[in-house]
Design an enzyme around this catalytic site. Structure first.
Site, PDB file in Angstrom:
ATOM      1  NE  ARG A 143      -4.153   1.768   0.516  1.00 29.01           N
ATOM      2  CZ  ARG A 143      -4.444   2.814  -0.262  1.00 29.01           C
ATOM      3  NH1 ARG A 143      -3.676   3.101  -1.305  1.00 29.01           N
ATOM      4  NH2 ARG A 143      -5.509   3.555  -0.017  1.00 29.01           N
ATOM      5  N   GLY A 144       0.901   1.944  -1.119  1.00 28.96           N
ATOM      6  CA  GLY A 144       1.868   3.019  -1.308  1.00 28.96           C
ATOM      7  C   GLY A 144       1.877   4.067  -0.226  1.00 28.96           C
ATOM      8  CD  GLU A 145      -3.169   5.639   1.952  1.00 22.68           C
ATOM      9  OE1 GLU A 145      -3.552   6.330   0.999  1.00 22.68           O
ATOM     10  OE2 GLU A 145      -3.861   5.358   2.936  1.00 22.68           O
ATOM     11  CG  ASP A 146      -0.275   2.154   4.904  1.00 23.62           C
ATOM     12  OD1 ASP A 146      -0.881   1.092   5.098  1.00 23.62           O
ATOM     13  OD2 ASP A 146      -0.789   3.278   5.071  1.00 23.62           O
ATOM     14  CB  THR A 147       5.214   0.746   3.121  1.00 23.48           C
ATOM     15  OG1 THR A 147       4.573   0.258   1.936  1.00 23.48           O
ATOM     16  CG2 THR A 147       4.493   0.208   4.353  1.00 23.48           C
ATOM     17  NE  ARG A 148       4.332   4.961  -3.921  1.00 22.54           N
ATOM     18  CZ  ARG A 148       4.175   4.080  -4.901  1.00 22.54           C
ATOM     19  NH1 ARG A 148       5.223   3.690  -5.600  1.00 22.54           N
ATOM     20  NH2 ARG A 148       2.982   3.598  -5.176  1.00 22.54           N
ATOM     21  N   GLY A 150      -9.119   3.023 -10.541  1.00 19.60           N
ATOM     22  CA  GLY A 150     -10.003   1.872 -10.699  1.00 19.60           C
ATOM     23  C   GLY A 150      -9.551   0.672  -9.901  1.00 19.60           C
ATOM     24  CD  GLU A 197      -0.204  -5.660  -6.523  1.00 16.93           C
ATOM     25  OE1 GLU A 197       0.185  -5.492  -5.354  1.00 16.93           O
ATOM     26  OE2 GLU A 197       0.003  -4.842  -7.444  1.00 16.93           O
TER      27      GLU A 197
END
Length: 746
Positions: free
Chosen positions: A22-27, A55, A89
C-alpha cells in the site's frame, strides 16, 4: 519455432521479486529501503511506482509482472486492505501460488498477523466499507479467503522498536538463498511431463506443513522416472529450507558404499562438508538428529535395495514437519516394504504426447510434417509410449528422406514391440565399427565417469582419439554429457551389455568385455580366458580375497585394458599379454611385473597401494608409457633410471613413506607435466638438476626429510604450481629464478 520447455515446470522468471504494498503506508520508507537493498544485491525486483492507481482492475503489464516473478513479497500494512487494487493484486498473486509454483512471503508491517488472518482491526474496518459499496459477494469472499491463506504462509513480522535495516537484511538473505538455487536439467523436449508433475505434486501435498510425506515414483526403465523427479524438484524446491538430490543410488551404493551416500546427504542438507561417519549404523542417528527439525526436500533416485532406504530415509520421524522425500525405483515392492503408501506409476506417453515428442526429435517442431503423418504413426505404434524409443528413433530419422524413413521403419517393424532391447539396437546397428567399439566400452564400463577420464582411458586403451565417436553417440542420443559426466540411460546401457553377452552366452571368457565380478572371478579361477577379450574391469564391493589361476591372463593375447579394484590377490599374474595398454591394479601383490612381459605398448601403469618396488626392473623400458601412479606403495624405496620412459607425462608418488631417492633421469623427462610426491616423509634425494620444460606442477608437501630442491636448468615456462609446504626445505637454490611463473606454497 516454439520449444516445450517454456511450460511452467521449467518456468523462466522475468523478475526475482515482486513487491505488493500500500503506497501511502510504506512507499517512501520501508518499501523504498527494501527495494533499494534488493537492487544493490543484484536482485531483479518489480515495484509498481505509480503513485495513484485508478479503478480496481489490474493492468496487463502489472498482471504479467506478477506471473513472471519468482517470489512475491506482500507487505501487509495498516491500510493495505483499504485498497481494492491491492486486494485484486493479492488474489492474482495467490492464484499464481497455486498454478505457477510461485513463492509468496507475507511481511506483517506493524500489524498483527492475526488481524490479517481473521480480518480484525483495520482489516475488518476496510472490508466493512467495501461491503457497503460492492455488490459482488463472490469478490468479497475471495478477498477474505486470500487474507487467510496468505497470513498462514511463513513470513516475517515487523514490530515497533526494531531496526528496519536488520529486518530488511534477513529478507535479503532469504531471497538470495532461494534465487541462487540452480534448477536441475529435465530434458530437451519435456513433452507430457507437466501433467505427471501435477499428479506427483498432489501426492506430495506441499501446502501442508503438519506432516512428513514419502512418495514413490516407479516404472520400467526408460519411462522417465528420474526426468519426472527432476521436474517435480524444480517445481517445488522453493518451498523448502534445504534440498538434496541423490542420483544413481543403485550404482553409487556399489561404487562408494552407503556411508558415502549418507555423508553426501548431510553435506547437502546441513553443510557438513568434511564429515566422516565410518559406518552406516553411526550415520543413521546422526542424520535423524540433524534433520528432525528441518523442512527439507530429498530425492532418492534409482533405489534398488531396501537397505538403501533404511540408511538414507529410515522413517518419517527422521525429518522435520513439512519435509518431502521422493523415491524413484523400478521395484514397486521395495516401496511397499518400506511403508511408502503414496506411490505413482509413471505412465507411458499417450498417442498425442508420443506424436509430439517424436515430432520434436524428427522435425524439430511440435507439428508433424503432413507428408510424414502416416509413417510417423507407425513409429508411435512401435514405440508404445516409451519416451526413450521415440527420442532415439526420431533423432535417427531427422533430416532423412521419406524413402529412407520407410526403409528404416520396415526394419523397426520386424522387431517385436515388447522387445525394447531390439528397438534400441537399431541405433547401435547404424554406427560404424569404431563407433560401436566406443559405445560398447562406455555401456560396459564408463557410464557416469567424467568425459576427460573416459577420453583418457579410451585413447590410452584403444590407441586412437575417441572424441569424434563420442560426438556421434551424442548426436544419436545414445549418450549425453551432463555437467562434464557421461550419461547413458539404463536401457541403452543394458542394450550394449546384451550385445556383448550374446557374443558368447554361455562362455564369458570368450567375450570381448568382462565387467561382472562373478564372471571375471570364474574366468580367473578356471583359466577360461581367450584372445577374444579386450577389456576387463573388476570392481568388487569391498576388499575381497580372490582365488585365481596365476596363468589366467596368458591366453588373453588381445587384452588392452585391465583394471582391478577392491580385490586381494595372494599372487600376481605369471604373465601379462604384450597387447596390454592400460594396467590399473590397486594393491598389486608383486614387487615387479612378470619378467617376460614386454611393456612397449603400455600407456598407463597405475599400481597404487601395492607391493611394487621395481624389483628386477631397475631400468624402465616402457617407451609408450604416459602415466605412472605408484602412490601409497609402502615398500618402494627408490625410483630407478627412467630414461626408458621418454613419453611419461604424469608421475604420481604420493604417500610412498619409505621412498628415499628419485633417480637423476627424472629431472630430464622432457614431456613430464605432473610430478607429485606429497607425504613422502623419508624422501631425501631428488635429481640434482631439473630441466623439465613441460612440467606444470610439482608437489612436495610434508616431505619432512627433504632438505633442498634441485638446481633448475633453463626456463621452465609451463610451471604454474610448486608446493613444498610442511617439508624440510629451508633454502632455495639460486636457480629457482628460472621458474618463470610459479606458486610457492610454504
Amino acid at each position: 519455432m516454439a520449444n516445450p520447455t517454456s511450460s511452467s515446470f521449467a518456468y523462466q522468471w522475468t523478475y526475482d521479486v515482486f513487491l505488493s504494498f500500500r503506497g501511502e503506508d510504506t512507499r517512501t520508507g520501508f518499501i523504498g529501503n527494501l527495494f533499494n537493498a534488493l537492487r544493490q544485491k543484484g536482485i531483479h525486483t518489480f515495484m509498481d511506482d505509480q503513485e495513484l492507481r485508478k479503478g480496481e482492475e489490474i493492468t496487463p503489464s502489472l498482471s504479467n509482472a506478477i506471473q513472471e516473478s519468482r517470489i512475491a513479497i506482500v507487505i501487509f500494512s495498516e491500510n493495505y486492505a483499504s485498497s481494492t487494487f491491492c486486494l485484486q493484486e493479492l488474489v492474482q498473486i495467490m492464484e499464481c501460488l497455486n498454478h505457477k509454483g510461485k513463492l509468496v512471503w507475507p511481511v506483517f508491517y506493524k500489524v498483527d498477523p492475526s488481524d490479517v488472518r481473521h480480518q480484525k482491526g483495520s482489516y475488518a474496518e476496510a472490508l466493512a466499507k467495501h461491503e457497503t459499496r460492492i455488490s459482488d459477494k463472490d469478490k468479497l469472499k475471495a478477498w477474505r479467503s486470500v487474507f487467510e491463506a496468505a497470513a498462514n504462509l511463513s513470513g516475517w513480522h515487523f514490530k515497533e522498536g526494531r531496526y528496519e535495516y536488520e529486518f530488511i537484511e534477513k529478507i535479503i538473505q532469504e531471497v538470495s538463498k532461494r534465487i541462487n538455487r540452480s534448477p536441475l536439467y529435465i530434458a530437451n523436449y519435456p513433452v507430457g511431463i507437466e501433467s505427471r508433475v501435477q499428479k506427483v505434486k498432489s501426492l506430495l501435498d506441499v501446502k501442508s506443513n503438519n506432516a512428513v510425506h514419502m512418495v514413490g515414483i516407479y516404472g520400467i526403465g526408460g519411462i522417465g522416472k528420474t526426468t519426472l523427479a527432476c521436474a517435480v524438484y524444480n517445481f517445488i524446491a522453493d518451498q523448502f529450507e534445504d534440498l538434496c538430490f541423490l542420483a544413481n543410488i543403485s550404482k553409487k551404493s556399489v561404487e562408494h558404499d552407503l556411508v558415502h551416500l549418507q555423508e553426501t546427504l548431510l553435506c547437502d542438507l546441513v553443510g557438513e562438508k568434511h564429515i566422516n561417519l565410518g559406518n552406516v549404523r553411526k550415520g543413521i542417528p546422526i542424520i535423524k538428529s540433524r534433520l528432525c527439525k528441518k523442512k527439507i526436500l530429498l530425492i532418492l533416485d534409482d533405489v534398488d535395495k531396501l537397505m538403501q532406504l533404511e540408511v538414507l530415509a529410515g522413517g518419517l520421524d527422521w525429518f522435520g514437519s513439512g519435509s518431502r522425500i521422493i523415491i524413484t525405483t523400478r521395484n514397486r515392492h521395495l516401496l511397499h516394504s518400506h511403508g511408502v503408501k503414496r506411490t505413482y506409476e509413471v505412465e507411458g506417453l499417450n498417442h498425442e504426447e508420443a506424436l509430439e515428442l517424436f515430432s520434436w526429435n524428427a522435425f524439430r517442431s511440435k507439428q508433424v510434417n503432413p507428408g510424414y503423418l502416416y509413417i510417423s504413426k507407425r513409429v508411435i505404434q512401435h514405440s508404445n509410449g516409451l519416451p526413450l524409443s521415440l527420442e532415439i528413433i526420431g533423432s535417427d530419422l531427422y533430416g532423412k528422406t521419406e524413402l529412407e524413413w520407410k526403409s528404416a521403419l520396415d526394419t523397426y517393424e520386424r522387431i517385436p514391440h515388447e522387445d525394447i532391447q531390439k528397438i534400441l539396437k537399431v541405433s547401435y546397428d547404424g554406427l560404424k565399427e569404431f563407433e560401436k567399439e566406443i559405445f560398447l566400452d562406455i555401456a560396459c564400463f564408463f557410464k557416469g565417469y567424467t568425459v576427460s577420464y573416459v577420453i583418457n582411458m579410451l585413447y590410452s586403451g584403444r590407441g586412437y582419439a575417441p572424441d569424434y565417436a563420442i560426438q556421434v553417440l551424442i548426436d544419436k542420443c545414445l549418450i549425453k554429457i551432463d555437467q562434464c559426466y557421461v550419461k547413458m540411460h539404463d536401457l541403452i546401457k543394458d542394450m550394449g551389455r546384451e550385445i556383448v553377452r550374446l557374443e558368447s552366452p554361455s562362455k564369458p571368457g570368450e567375450r570381448s568385455r568382462l565387467w561382472l565380478s562373478k564372471e571375471i572371478l570364474r574366468v580367473f579361477k578356471e583359466n577360461k580366458g581367450s584372445d577374444k577379450t579386450e577389456i576387463i574391469m573388476l570392481h568388487l564391493v569391498k576388499d575381497k580375497e580372490v582365488q585365481w589361476n596365476v596363468s589366467a591372463l596368458e591366453k588373453m593375447e588381445n587384452l588392452k585394458i585391465l583394471v582391478v579394484e577392491n580385490a586381494r590377490f595372494s599372487r600376481g599374474p605369471s604373465a601379462l599379454p604384450k597387447s596390454l595398454r592400460v594396467l590399473k591394479w590397486c594393491a598389486y601383490p608383486e614387487s615387479s611385473l612378470p619378467a617376460d612381459f614386454d611393456p612397449k605398448k603400455l600407456v598407463i601403469l597405475d599400481l597404487p597401494t601395492s607391493s611394487f618396488t621395481f624389483n628386477n626392473q631397475l631400468n624402465m623400458k616402457f617407451k609408450s608409457l604416459m602415466e605412472l601412479n605408484l602412490s601409497g606403495c609402502k615398500l618402494l624405496k627408490e625410483i630407478p633410471d627412467m630414461s626408458g620412459t621418454p613419453n611419461l607425462k604424469k608421475l604420481y608418488l604420493d604417500h610412498c613413506r619409505n621412498l628415499v631417492q628419485v633417480h637423476d633421469s627424472v629431472g630430464f623427462l622432457d614431456k613430464l607435466e605432473f610430478l607429485t610426491m606429497d607425504n613422502c616423509t623419508s624422501l631425501k634425494i631428488l635429481p640434482r638438476d631439473m630441466n623439465l620444460t613441460s612440467l606444470k606442477l610439482m608437489y612436495l608437501s610434508n616431505c619432512t626429510s627433504l632438505a633442498s630442491l634441485p638446481e633448475i636448468l633453463g626456463k621452465m615456462k609451463n610451471m604454474w604450481e610448486l608446493n613444498w609446504s610442511g617439508s624440510g626445505i629451508s633454502c632455495l637454490p639460486f636457480s629457482i629464478g628460472n621458474l618463470v611463473v610459479f606458486l610457492c606454497a610454504k
